[in-house]
Design a protein around this motif. Structure first.
Motif, mmCIF file in Angstrom:
data_model
loop_
_atom_site.group_PDB
_atom_site.id
_atom_site.type_symbol
_atom_site.label_atom_id
_atom_site.label_comp_id
_atom_site.label_asym_id
_atom_site.label_seq_id
_atom_site.Cartn_x
_atom_site.Cartn_y
_atom_site.Cartn_z
ATOM 1 N N ASP A 136 13.496 8.772 3.698
ATOM 2 C CA ASP A 136 12.481 7.978 4.510
ATOM 3 C C ASP A 136 12.038 6.806 3.740
ATOM 4 O O ASP A 136 11.658 7.005 2.496
ATOM 5 N N TYR A 137 11.894 5.492 4.113
ATOM 6 C CA TYR A 137 11.291 4.680 3.273
ATOM 7 C C TYR A 137 9.907 3.972 4.132
ATOM 8 O O TYR A 137 10.013 4.015 5.302
ATOM 9 N N PHE A 138 8.966 3.864 3.322
ATOM 10 C CA PHE A 138 7.828 3.149 3.971
ATOM 11 C C PHE A 138 8.029 1.860 4.011
ATOM 12 O O PHE A 138 7.850 1.017 3.071
ATOM 13 N N PHE A 153 -4.736 -2.969 0.417
ATOM 14 C CA PHE A 153 -4.562 -4.249 -0.581
ATOM 15 C C PHE A 153 -5.683 -4.970 -0.236
ATOM 16 O O PHE A 153 -6.352 -5.061 0.981
ATOM 17 N N LYS A 202 -4.382 -2.959 9.333
ATOM 18 C CA LYS A 202 -5.145 -2.081 8.321
ATOM 19 C C LYS A 202 -6.550 -2.400 7.950
ATOM 20 O O LYS A 202 -7.530 -1.442 7.830
ATOM 21 N N TYR A 207 6.701 12.345 10.373
ATOM 22 C CA TYR A 207 5.821 11.207 10.449
ATOM 23 C C TYR A 207 5.498 10.988 11.811
ATOM 24 O O TYR A 207 6.206 11.408 12.740
ATOM 25 N N ALA A 212 3.344 11.419 -0.200
ATOM 26 C CA ALA A 212 2.817 11.788 0.719
ATOM 27 C C ALA A 212 3.953 12.743 1.625
ATOM 28 O O ALA A 212 3.415 13.892 2.194
ATOM 29 N N THR A 217 3.355 3.578 11.276
ATOM 30 C CA THR A 217 3.910 5.031 10.889
ATOM 31 C C THR A 217 3.391 5.541 9.808
ATOM 32 O O THR A 217 3.331 4.874 8.782
ATOM 33 N N ILE A 254 2.960 6.264 -3.274
ATOM 34 C CA ILE A 254 2.446 7.122 -2.309
ATOM 35 C C ILE A 254 3.698 7.904 -1.330
ATOM 36 O O ILE A 254 3.220 8.692 -0.320
ATOM 37 N N GLN A 312 -4.678 -7.749 3.549
ATOM 38 C CA GLN A 312 -3.879 -7.019 4.324
ATOM 39 C C GLN A 312 -4.022 -7.373 5.872
ATOM 40 O O GLN A 312 -4.471 -8.180 6.115
ATOM 41 N N THR A 313 -3.193 -6.776 6.421
ATOM 42 C CA THR A 313 -3.035 -7.124 7.913
ATOM 43 C C THR A 313 -4.252 -6.615 8.693
ATOM 44 O O THR A 313 -4.998 -5.898 8.539
ATOM 45 N N GLY A 326 7.361 -2.291 5.194
ATOM 46 C CA GLY A 326 6.185 -3.241 5.134
ATOM 47 C C GLY A 326 5.707 -3.521 3.993
ATOM 48 O O GLY A 326 4.800 -4.248 3.547
ATOM 49 N N TYR A 327 5.708 -2.513 2.915
ATOM 50 C CA TYR A 327 5.317 -2.627 1.645
ATOM 51 C C TYR A 327 6.268 -3.091 0.768
ATOM 52 O O TYR A 327 7.559 -2.752 0.567
#
Ligand SMILES: Cc1cc2nc3c(=O)[nH]c(=O)nc-3n(C[C@H](O)[C@H](O)[C@H](O)COP(=O)(O)OP(=O)(O)OC[C@H]3O[C@@H](n4cnc5c(N)ncnc54)[C@H](O)[C@@H]3O)c2cc1C
Length: 223
Positions: free
Chosen positions: A215-217, A70, A77, A33, A118, A51, A115, A73-74, A219-220
């Motif tokens: 690995d974790y994504f 979403f 995004k 990543y 990915a 990231t 997701i 969203q921030t 923020g979600y």
């Protein structure tokens, strides 16, 4: 390095693949990543970079990754969504240990939440391109069948097993242990809650920690 936005493509409702171009190929290994910095992100408590796991292949000037959007969203995004073709952005060096092991015979278990799939796409594409068949078991946990992305890629790889788990069903670590070889390396990718939950259950079932790569994504809350 400087990169330039090219286009984005909707893969499923709310799920987009973004394509950027670089002047030179980014040095990375499939599964890694990198952080993408955007200009003009204002008042974002998490700053102007996020990231993303690379879904493209190394050695080309085309870079891609997948993002979930979403309604709420921030600012980051919002800015990403509003990029125009050829707008510049900055990408950091690629990093990460969720990569194929050197020994091609090691059985691999890929566990994706939403997701999180990915993280595995560049690896699948690399193996398909090299006509290399490794023993891979795929578990793909989804909130809805509409979010089943990259089906063309996973379907064109000769998997040992593909298990799609649709909510409200939940993937259980016991099922993974019962259907895969004991010496498999287990790769986890998805939201923090998903990855930590399965990791804890696998550990409870006696999986050595060096057999689990994750690995974790962040923020979600959900993926
Ligand atoms: C190793 C690694 C790899 C990663 N790979 C990827 C990847 O390939 N693809 C990817 O998409 N992400 C990936 N991430 C996560 C990514 O970096 C971001 O953290 C993630 O996309 C969340 O982005 P965001 O903070 O802009 O939040 P958003 O995506 O905008 O929102 C996240 C959640 O917070 C809620 N929210 C947002 N703003 C508000 C608000 N103002 N008030 C209330 N709720 C709000 C949203 O509704 C949503 O539920 C990865 C992270 C790591 C560490």
């Amino acid at each position: 390095m400087q990169v330039f936005f090219e286009r984005r493509e909707m893969l499923a409702p709310g799920i987009w693949q973004y394509f950027f171009r670089s002047e030179e190929p980014l040095d990375f290994v499939p599964g890694q990543y990198a952080s993408l910095h955007l200009p003009g992100v204002m008042h974002d408590p998490r700053g102007s970079a996020r990231t993303f796991s690379l879904t493209s292949l190394p050695g080309t000037s085309c870079l891609s990754f997948v993002v979930k959007h979403f309604d709420l969203q921030t600012p980051y995004k919002h800015r990403l969504q509003a990029l125009h073709p050829n707008e510049p952005a900055r990408l950091d060096h690629a990093m990460g240990d969720l990569v194929l092991p050197k020994h091609a015979g090691t059985p691999l278990v890929f566990v994706a939440g939403g997701i999180g799939i990915a993280s595995f796409i560049s690896m699948f594409q690399k193996l398909i391109e090299q006509r290399e068949e490794r023993p891979i078991f795929l578990y793909y946990s989804l909130r809805s069948s509409r979010e089943h992305i990259f089906r063309n890629i996973t379907d064109s790889y000769p998997l040992q097993l593909k298990q799609v788990i649709l909510a409200p069903n939940r993937l259980r670590a016991q099922e993974i242990k019962d259907t895969t070889p004991p010496n498999a390396l287990i790769y986890l990718s998805g939201s923090q809650r998903f990855v930590e939950g399965i990791h804890a259950d696998l550990t409870r079932l006696g999986t050595p920690h060096e057999h689990i790569i994750f690995d974790y994504f962040d923020g979600y809350t959900q993926l």
